[in-house]
Design a protein around this motif. Structure first.
Motif, mmCIF file in Angstrom:
data_model
loop_
_atom_site.group_PDB
_atom_site.id
_atom_site.type_symbol
_atom_site.label_atom_id
_atom_site.label_comp_id
_atom_site.label_asym_id
_atom_site.label_seq_id
_atom_site.Cartn_x
_atom_site.Cartn_y
_atom_site.Cartn_z
ATOM 1 N N MET A 136 0.935 -1.314 0.130
ATOM 2 C CA MET A 136 -0.042 -0.157 -0.086
ATOM 3 C C MET A 136 0.907 1.178 0.101
ATOM 4 S SD MET A 136 -3.059 1.050 2.688
ATOM 5 C CE MET A 136 -2.056 1.585 4.119
ATOM 6 N N ALA A 137 0.656 2.158 -0.893
ATOM 7 C CA ALA A 137 1.257 3.287 -0.822
ATOM 8 C C ALA A 137 0.784 4.583 0.223
ATOM 9 C CB ALA A 137 1.117 3.956 -2.200
ATOM 10 N N LYS A 138 1.800 5.213 0.448
ATOM 11 C CA LYS A 138 1.268 6.403 1.431
ATOM 12 C C LYS A 138 0.328 7.157 0.636
ATOM 13 C CE LYS A 138 5.426 6.011 4.203
ATOM 14 N NZ LYS A 138 6.546 6.939 4.750
ATOM 15 N N VAL A 139 0.500 7.532 -0.439
ATOM 16 C CA VAL A 139 -0.124 8.580 -0.998
ATOM 17 C C VAL A 139 -0.667 8.225 -2.541
ATOM 18 C CG1 VAL A 139 -0.645 11.220 -2.002
ATOM 19 C CG2 VAL A 139 0.346 10.603 0.167
ATOM 20 N N SER A 140 -1.953 8.259 -3.026
ATOM 21 C CA SER A 140 -2.186 7.938 -4.275
ATOM 22 C C SER A 140 -2.658 9.236 -4.964
ATOM 23 C CB SER A 140 -3.283 7.159 -4.466
ATOM 24 O OG SER A 140 -2.982 5.644 -3.924
ATOM 25 N N ILE A 141 -1.866 9.381 -6.164
ATOM 26 C CA ILE A 141 -2.320 10.631 -6.689
ATOM 27 C C ILE A 141 -3.100 10.243 -8.232
ATOM 28 C CG2 ILE A 141 -1.240 12.776 -8.016
ATOM 29 C CD1 ILE A 141 1.409 11.905 -6.457
ATOM 30 N N ILE A 142 -4.219 10.788 -8.266
ATOM 31 C CA ILE A 142 -5.127 10.503 -9.312
ATOM 32 C C ILE A 142 -5.186 11.589 -10.458
ATOM 33 C CG2 ILE A 142 -7.413 9.910 -10.287
ATOM 34 C CD1 ILE A 142 -7.780 8.577 -7.481
ATOM 35 N N VAL A 143 -4.883 11.287 -11.725
ATOM 36 C CA VAL A 143 -4.669 12.283 -12.714
ATOM 37 C C VAL A 143 -5.670 11.821 -13.934
ATOM 38 C CG1 VAL A 143 -3.201 13.397 -14.165
ATOM 39 C CG2 VAL A 143 -2.308 12.337 -12.172
ATOM 40 N N PRO A 144 -6.980 12.503 -14.042
ATOM 41 C CA PRO A 144 -7.549 12.337 -15.255
ATOM 42 C C PRO A 144 -6.792 13.016 -16.175
ATOM 43 C CG PRO A 144 -8.820 13.265 -13.330
ATOM 44 C CD PRO A 144 -7.320 13.489 -13.021
ATOM 45 N N VAL A 145 -7.106 12.060 -17.480
ATOM 46 C CA VAL A 145 -6.271 12.715 -18.679
ATOM 47 C C VAL A 145 -7.291 12.605 -20.009
ATOM 48 C CG1 VAL A 145 -4.279 12.141 -20.376
ATOM 49 C CG2 VAL A 145 -4.340 11.526 -17.928
ATOM 50 N N HIS A 146 -7.464 13.855 -20.371
ATOM 51 C CA HIS A 146 -8.405 14.028 -21.433
ATOM 52 C C HIS A 146 -7.792 15.160 -22.636
ATOM 53 C CE1 HIS A 146 -12.124 13.939 -23.790
ATOM 54 N NE2 HIS A 146 -12.009 15.280 -23.958
ATOM 55 N N ASN A 147 -7.159 14.469 -23.911
ATOM 56 C CA ASN A 147 -6.621 15.242 -24.699
ATOM 57 C C ASN A 147 -5.642 16.469 -24.194
ATOM 58 O OD1 ASN A 147 -8.033 14.312 -26.754
ATOM 59 N ND2 ASN A 147 -9.943 15.688 -26.652
ATOM 60 N N THR A 148 -4.515 15.888 -23.299
ATOM 61 C CA THR A 148 -3.644 16.938 -22.479
ATOM 62 C C THR A 148 -2.248 16.364 -23.118
ATOM 63 O OG1 THR A 148 -4.187 15.536 -20.592
ATOM 64 C CG2 THR A 148 -4.927 17.732 -20.941
ATOM 65 N N GLU A 149 -2.161 15.730 -24.085
ATOM 66 C CA GLU A 149 -0.702 15.111 -24.823
ATOM 67 C C GLU A 149 0.067 16.214 -24.330
ATOM 68 O OE1 GLU A 149 1.211 13.596 -29.001
ATOM 69 O OE2 GLU A 149 -0.924 14.399 -28.655
ATOM 70 N N SER A 150 0.092 17.594 -24.844
ATOM 71 C CA SER A 150 0.913 18.625 -24.668
ATOM 72 C C SER A 150 1.497 18.953 -23.089
ATOM 73 C CB SER A 150 0.710 19.811 -25.392
ATOM 74 O OG SER A 150 0.333 19.551 -26.959
ATOM 75 N N TYR A 151 0.723 18.421 -22.351
ATOM 76 C CA TYR A 151 1.157 18.925 -20.905
ATOM 77 C C TYR A 151 1.352 18.059 -20.080
ATOM 78 C CZ TYR A 151 -1.722 22.956 -22.678
ATOM 79 O OH TYR A 151 -2.052 24.127 -23.412
ATOM 80 N N LEU A 152 0.997 16.585 -20.376
ATOM 81 C CA LEU A 152 1.013 15.331 -19.696
ATOM 82 C C LEU A 152 2.455 15.172 -19.029
ATOM 83 C CD1 LEU A 152 -0.427 13.144 -18.275
ATOM 84 C CD2 LEU A 152 -0.359 11.976 -20.327
ATOM 85 N N ARG A 153 3.429 15.096 -19.940
ATOM 86 C CA ARG A 153 4.631 14.674 -19.519
ATOM 87 C C ARG A 153 5.190 15.696 -18.319
ATOM 88 N NH1 ARG A 153 7.946 11.441 -22.618
ATOM 89 N NH2 ARG A 153 6.493 11.805 -24.488
ATOM 90 N N ALA A 154 4.990 16.803 -18.437
ATOM 91 C CA ALA A 154 5.554 17.878 -17.397
ATOM 92 C C ALA A 154 4.708 17.502 -16.020
ATOM 93 C CB ALA A 154 5.424 19.455 -17.752
ATOM 94 N N CYS A 155 3.261 17.323 -16.158
ATOM 95 C CA CYS A 155 2.558 17.006 -15.088
ATOM 96 C C CYS A 155 3.060 15.727 -14.396
ATOM 97 C CB CYS A 155 1.015 16.746 -15.607
ATOM 98 S SG CYS A 155 0.199 16.418 -14.147
ATOM 99 N N VAL A 156 3.347 14.577 -15.117
ATOM 100 C CA VAL A 156 3.869 13.373 -14.707
ATOM 101 C C VAL A 156 5.238 13.413 -13.875
ATOM 102 C CG1 VAL A 156 4.278 10.977 -14.913
ATOM 103 C CG2 VAL A 156 2.031 12.172 -15.806
ATOM 104 N N ALA A 157 6.003 14.368 -14.657
ATOM 105 C CA ALA A 157 7.307 14.456 -14.012
ATOM 106 C C ALA A 157 7.077 15.199 -13.006
ATOM 107 C CB ALA A 157 8.177 15.392 -15.051
ATOM 108 N N SER A 158 6.468 16.344 -12.467
ATOM 109 C CA SER A 158 6.214 16.878 -11.024
ATOM 110 C C SER A 158 5.877 15.630 -10.063
ATOM 111 C CB SER A 158 5.346 18.153 -11.281
ATOM 112 O OG SER A 158 4.020 17.468 -11.147
#
Length: 206
Positions: free
Chosen positions: A1-23
C-alpha cells in the motif's frame, strides 16, 4: 500500500502530460502511486500514458469510455491503494515536496483532510496567488473546515485537498455536472473528523 495515491484524469492533454507526470515522479516522498485515468482522448494521450508507465513502476494506467472528470476521478479511486489520495489535473504541476509535507502533516495530527493553496500561472503576466502563501497551518474541526470551504476563505478545488482514503468508502464525486468541486469538496470536509489548512502554494494551476 502506498502512502499517497495521486489520481490524474487525462483527456486530450498530450502537450502537458509529460510535465505534469514529471512533477509527480520527482516527489520527495517516494512511496506514492500515480493513477493516470485516460478518458476518451482523441490525441495521443493514451499512448503517452503507457509510455510514461513503462518508465516508472509506480504509474498505473486506466482507460475509460466516458469523457467526464468526476467519473475519471471515481474510477481512479477504485484502484487506488494509498492511505491518502490527492488529485492533479493533467495540464497542471505541483511542487516536489507536496506529498511528503502534506502526508507528514496529516499523519502527525490524524487528519481526514488537508487543504492547501494554489497559484495561477499565466503566459503573459505574473502568477496570481488568490490566498496567503506564508506556510502557516491551521488545525480545524470538520465544521470549521466546511465553513472555510463554503465561504471561500480557502480554496474549494478538489486538487487543493489531500483526502484520507477511507472517506471514499461512503463519498464520491457527482458525475455529469460542471463545477463538481462546489458540489463535493464540502461533503468531504464535513465528514473528515478534523482537518487542516496549510497556507502554502503547492499547486501550479495553468
Amino acid at each position: 500500500m502506498a502512502k499517497v495515491s495521486i489520481i490524474v484524469p487525462v483527456h486530450n492533454t498530450e502537450s502537458y502530460l509529460r510535465a505534469c507526470v514529471a512533477s509527480l515522479t520527482e516527489q520527495t516522498l517516494h512511496d506514492i502511486e500515480i493513477v493516470l485515468v485516460e478518458n476518451c482522448s482523441t490525441d495521443n494521450s493514451l499512448a503517452l500514458c503507457h509510455e510514461l508507465a513503462l518508465a516508472d513502476s509506480r504509474i498505473k494506467v486506466l482507460s475509460i469510455d466516458k469523457a467526464d472528470l468526476s467519473t475519471a476521478r471515481n474510477e481512479g479511486v477504485k484502484v487506488a491503494t494509498g492511505e491518502y489520495i490527492a488529485f492533479v489535473d493533467s495540464d497542471d504541476t505541483v511542487l516536489a515536496e507536496m506529498c511528503e509535507e502534506l502526508y507528514d502533516l496529516a499523519t502527525e495530527h490524524d487528519l481526514g483532510v488537508v487543504c492547501f493553496m494554489l497559484h495561477k500561472v499565466y503566459d503573459n503576466r505574473a502568477d496570481k496567488y488568490p490566498y496567503a502563501n506564508d506556510g502557516a497551518v491551521k488545525l480545524l474541526s470538520a465544521k470549521e473546515m466546511t465553513t472555510q470551504n463554503l465561504t471561500d476563505q480557502s480554496p474549494s478545488y478538489v486538487c487543493t485537498h489531500l483526502f484520507r482514503r477511507a472517506l471514499f468508502d461512503t463519498l464520491s464525486f457527482p458525475e455529469n455536472i460542471y463545477y463538481e468541486d462546489r458540489a463535493s469538496t464540502f461533503r468531504f470536509t464535513a465528514a473528515c473528523g478534523k482537518g487542516a489548512i496549510i497556507y502554502k502554494s503547492y499547486y501550479r494551476y495553468y
